[in-house]
Enzyme design. Structure first.
Site, PDB file in Angstrom:
ATOM      1  N   ASP B  10       0.842  -1.204   0.000  1.00  0.00           N
ATOM      2  CA  ASP B  10       0.000   0.000   0.000  1.00  0.00           C
ATOM      3  C   ASP B  10       0.874   1.250   0.000  1.00  0.00           C
ATOM      4  OD1 ASP B  10      -2.368   1.658   0.462  1.00  0.00           O
ATOM      5  OD2 ASP B  10      -1.548   1.888   2.498  1.00  0.00           O
ATOM      6  N   ASP B  12      -0.262   5.334   0.830  1.00  0.00           N
ATOM      7  CA  ASP B  12      -0.451   6.316   1.915  1.00  0.00           C
ATOM      8  C   ASP B  12      -0.684   5.612   3.255  1.00  0.00           C
ATOM      9  OD1 ASP B  12      -0.636   8.708   3.219  1.00  0.00           O
ATOM     10  OD2 ASP B  12      -2.377   9.438   2.135  1.00  0.00           O
TER      11      ASP B  12
END
Lengths: 257, 257
Positions: B10, B12
């Site tokens: 992932d 952010d």
């Protein structure tokens, strides 16, 4: 059939059909005028001012002045006034909503409003949604003029205000207070303007899910006229039936005369 | 701790935090590069192209090239290609989605599309919604890049694509196929690009509801890192726990070395 002392009357499907005239509708209104029976046209359309709505009715040869029109924008502005005098409002909407809010003495603001109000806005933008979401997250009361999911147009069914409102509802996880039919709020506000007692007023409309439900939710008698959305076939699906059901408003005149 | 042959990572909250660098994230990616372990950055952000995403990562001193980035826009375009070759698509979205759809050989059209695809669009308009609603009512398959209801910004939480998508869903009474995390579709598409078997791949992220759920929904192992959304406190509320939970990615490197 009982004689009523006041009438709340739907527009599209009842007084006209899209761009098409409904002749009997004009005769029905003539009867009300002749007999000095109070009536109000009650509409979920938040975009137009009462003056614009009356003009449209006149074009269909229906007697109407702007004081005979009660829009969900007016109901919204009155509802806000009951909660707070001279409230601050962040508005998404068109001319009818803007005029109603300002006429009621509220102030339109961009930030930190008491209320976020959403009506149909064909000039909707991400920035408008952003401001509304920030305000609702900051505690503004969230109001929507009506929950209609679609608007019939020549191009087909386009997004209605209930659909536009969902962006803010989904993003902030906050349910709005809806004002328009089938909610009872608009009917309560309309009765106040009409000045006739609940039990002496008849709600007239073509759409079971909005007009008839609104009357039922408010506890007033209802007349469904089969000139619009709810056909005889569709009506069979509902458990609670309208007080009266007719094919056209000329049938109604025959019954009461 | 098991050694994995591939990683889905992932952005952010995991590789950086808003505008803030996460130093350990860079070391983790350095480890992957040094050991020639395949990895892909998997993001629900549909607005940017892989090139733009890689540039942003580089600015945070994280090794990334555009072929290491897999956006939900790419997953969407690949998903469509699996359903229909050279499909016609009516798109609401920004540059990242447009590029992904066109790169995959699909054709953007305004009317009668095979697919309606919705990604975040800061230039959303009523007309765009109108076209999408007409197409969905006419039978176009309805796809949304992701269901995120909000986007964190300096101004606060602004409407996410899941919220924007709801206008069409509500107006047409049609549920879209969502592609992004937590759906398994994006993970399946990413695994195909990564070229590593499911059982040898680890999903790394900070958000239980998107990253970890996506891994679980696809049946791959998951690593939750507490540098972003899901704190230790929040994690206690969930019945199914991630395969691994760590405070920072440097802890992970210690465990596997």
């Amino acid at each position: 059939m009982k004689k009523y002392k006041g009438y709340l009357i739907d527009l599209d499907g009842t007084m006209y059909k899209g761009t098409e005239r409904i002749e009997e509708a004009g005769h029905f209104v003539d009867y009300l005028v002749r007999n000095e029976i109070p009536y109000l046209f009650v509409t979920n359309n938040s975009s137009q001012t009462p003056k614009q709505v009356a003009k449209k009715l006149n074009e269909f040869q229906i007697q109407a002045s702007e004081d005979r029109v009660f829009t969900t924008s007016q109901a919204t502005a009155n509802y806000i006034a009951q909660k707070k005098d001279q409230a601050t409002v962040y508005m998404i909407g068109e001319e009818g909503l803007r005029e109603a809010i300002q006429t009621s003495g509220h102030h339109l603001v961009d930030e930190n409003p008491d209320f976020v109000v959403v009506g149909i806005d064909r000039d909707i933008s991400y920035e408008k949604y952003a401001k509304a979401c920030i305000a609702v997250r900051n505690g503004a009361a969230f109001i929507s003029t009506n929950a209609d999911i679609a608007i019939p147009t020549e191009r087909g069914l386009l997004p209605g205000n209930g659909a536009l409102t969902s962006v803010i509802a989904v993003s902030t996880n906050t349910a709005p207070v809806f004002i328009g039919k089938p909610e009872k709020i608009i009917v309560e506000q309309a009765l106040e303007v009409l000045g006739v007692a609940k039990e002496d007023t008849l709600m007239v409309g073509d759409n079971y899910d909005t007009d008839i439900m609104a009357g039922m939710n408010c506890g007033i008698d209802t007349l469904l006229v089969h000139t619009g959305v709810t056909t005889k076939e569709l009506l069979k699906q509902y458990n609670s039936q309208p007080t009266y059901t007719i094919d056209s408003l000329s049938d109604y005149l025959k019954h009461i005369n």
